[in-house]
Design an enzyme around this catalytic site. Structure first.
Site, PDB file in Angstrom:
ATOM      1  N   LYS A   1     -47.961 138.031  19.782  1.00  0.00           N
ATOM      2  CA  LYS A   1     -49.209 137.704  20.459  1.00  0.00           C
ATOM      3  C   LYS A   1     -50.038 136.792  19.558  1.00  0.00           C
ATOM      4  CE  LYS A   1     -53.029 140.128  22.836  1.00  0.00           C
ATOM      5  NZ  LYS A   1     -53.589 141.459  23.155  1.00  0.00           N
TER       6      LYS A   1
ATOM      7  N   SER B   1     -54.364 142.380  27.879  1.00  0.00           N
ATOM      8  CA  SER B   1     -54.445 141.003  27.445  1.00  0.00           C
ATOM      9  C   SER B   1     -53.162 140.477  26.795  1.00  0.00           C
ATOM     10  CB  SER B   1     -55.603 140.857  26.438  1.00  0.00           C
ATOM     11  OG  SER B   1     -55.355 141.618  25.255  1.00  0.00           O
TER      12      SER B   1
ATOM     13  N   SER C   1     -54.140 146.953  27.020  1.00  0.00           N
ATOM     14  CA  SER C   1     -53.637 145.599  26.800  1.00  0.00           C
ATOM     15  C   SER C   1     -52.144 145.521  26.511  1.00  0.00           C
ATOM     16  CB  SER C   1     -54.412 144.924  25.667  1.00  0.00           C
ATOM     17  OG  SER C   1     -55.757 144.740  26.040  1.00  0.00           O
TER      18      SER C   1
END
Length: 491
Positions: A88, A170, A194
């Site tokens: 990420k 996310s 997330s």
């Protein structure tokens, strides 16, 4: 080109299968990296335009070649030797890749060090292949921003229904990349849902660990209290292998100190196809009312099928358990005040060449570049910028922090586990994410079928602090009994 790669890999393979191919000479790490780069070019950056990848490591093929050479000369380091992993975009690496959390203002940020977890991955022989798209600033930018969108990377799409199905956030790009077979493994981060949300939406396995099991140092932060990295994979086995490689005490993250002597280096020892037999599973169903039913994320028949499977595998199922604090209105005090402090600290330490070094400068930069940077505005940034500077001494914050722990633990997860003598709690989809996030407790998301329109459905098992082994055992047993996951039709 496609025919060449089809000879190498004709299906989604597991870590074990790939390592066997490495050892027999059928496949090399170099070829595997090239295969994934080919798929990224074909499906992510064109074709379906999934848009899950922000940046590719230009040295990925060289690193893979070196690991192939090392394998021949010295042998293998372990199960991750030569295996590609995507990160990420809020996780720092000390290479040619940037770390931006999806923000335009940080698109040229080059870290001088690896995050602790990246060091662990490199030691294990993994190939850091690139960075994934994410909801900008981990959904700390705007209350109207769509999940999976960043001003730097654009909108990530769900491979099971690009532009149609919710992608989750996310850690959207990390989940999508694994689901669409653009990588074998990836790392996401979670403050609240997330990891669990995109795992459910994209039919992959996601583990949100106990806060402190994996170090957070070297991450662009959201909170001090709830943040944690965690693995994505297509199988529970692969997720367990990756989780074990990430654990360890980090002197720069005090949250990890308590994991010493508790964390495992090898979570595959918990893999047991008969793991549900004799377990006591509490089913929480009250959350499936109101918004959740109306959102299109709940499928009652699929959830009932999971409960039936759990029962048929020999587990004692206690339905409609009570979690006293579940429906309380949780204060936003902790994430609001901690992000102001944490992000502000991070920005202040950026190199001098960077255009922003404070929340105020970030807001001003976005305003100057409004057309590119503010598709959804920045009302969350503006709100936090107006908070007092001594935010972590604010009474509202202190009360919220103490109440979060008390109501999520003593009057939440711990209460239910003790009252019903449970091994774990079964939630539909990721509806238990908030109470687990507040408690700092682990959850694992597992695919649980597909709705009539093709949209993925999943469940989560949740437990007490450092119960990852138990959760992996239960999730693996369910996975082996159902084999629900299938590749996206678009790929």
């Amino acid at each position: 080109m496609e025919l060449i790669f089809n000879k190498i890999l004709k299906e989604e393979l597991t870590i074990k299968e790939i390592q066997e191919a490495f050892e027999t000479g059928i496949l090399t790490s170099r070829e595997l990296v090239m295969y994934y780069l080919y798929r990224i070019a074909k499906y992510d950056q064109s074709g379906s335009n999934l848009n899950s990848i922000l940046e590719i490591n230009p040295d990925a093929i060289f690193i893979a070649e070196d690991l192939d050479h090392e394998r021949k000369k010295k042998g293998t380091r372990g199960p991750l030797h030569g295996i590609p992993v995507l990160l990420k975009d809020n996780i720092e690496t000390k290479d040619k890749m940037h770390t931006s959390a999806g923000a335009l203002a940080l698109e040229h940020h080059l870290s001088t060090k690896d995050a602790f977890l990246v060091e662990k991955l490199r030691e294990a022989g993994a190939v850091i292949m690139g960075k994934t798209n994410m909801t900008e600033l981990a959904n700390g930018m705007s209350t109207t921003m769509l999940a999976g969108y960043s001003s730097r990377g654009g909108q990530t799409l769900n491979p099971y229904g690009p532009g149609e199905f919710f992608v989750g956030g996310s850690s959207s790009g990390s989940a999508v990349a694994v689901a669409a077979n653009l990588t074998l493994l990836s790392i996401g981060t979670e403050t609240d849902a997330s990891i669990l949300s995109p795992a459910i939406q994209n039919s992959v396995v996601g583990i949100k660990p106990t806060v402190g099991l994996i170090s957070r140092s070297g991450m662009i932060p959201f909170t001090y209290t709830q943040d944690t990295p965690g693995p994505f994979a297509r199988t529970v086995t692969d997720a367990a292998i990756l989780l074990g490689a990430l654990t360890g005490v980090d002197q720069f993250d005090p949250a990890t100190y308590k994991s010493e002597g508790i964390s495992c280096k090898d979570y595959t020892t918990f893999l047991d196809s008969d793991g549900l037999n004799g377990a006591r599973i509490g089913v929480f169903t009250n959350a499936s009312e109101d918004y959740y039913r109306d959102s299109g994320e709940y499928d009652e028949d699929l959830f009932k099928n999971v409960i039936q499977t759990v029962r048929s595998k020999g587990a004692a199922v206690i339905e409609n358990i009570d979690i006293p604090s579940f429906h309380r209105e949780w204060s936003w005090g902790v994430p609001i005040y901690e992000m102001k402090h944490a992000l502000g600290n991070y920005l202040s330490q950026l190199p001098s060449y960077m255009p922003v070094h404070s929340d105020k400068e970030l807001i001003e930069y976005n305003t100057r570049n409004e057309e590119k940077a503010l598709k959804y505005g920045q009302n969350m940034l503006r709100f936090r910028e107006g908070l007092p500077h001594n935010s972590l001494a604010n009474p509202e914050y202190l009360h919220a922090k103490l109440e979060d722990l008390y109501f999520s633990q003593e009057q939440g997860i711990d209460f239910a586990l003790k009252k019903y003598n449970l091994d774990a709690i079964l939630f539909p989809s990721y509806v238990g994410s908030t109470i687990c996030a507040k408690a700092g407790y682990p959850s694992i998301a597992v695919p649980a079928g597909y709705m009539e329109n093709g949209r993925p459905f999943g469940i989560t098992f949740a437990g007490g602090a450092f119960s990852e082994g138990t959760l992996i055992k239960l999730a693996y047993s369910l996975e082996q009994a159902t084999k629900h996951r299938k590749s996206p039709l678009s790929n």
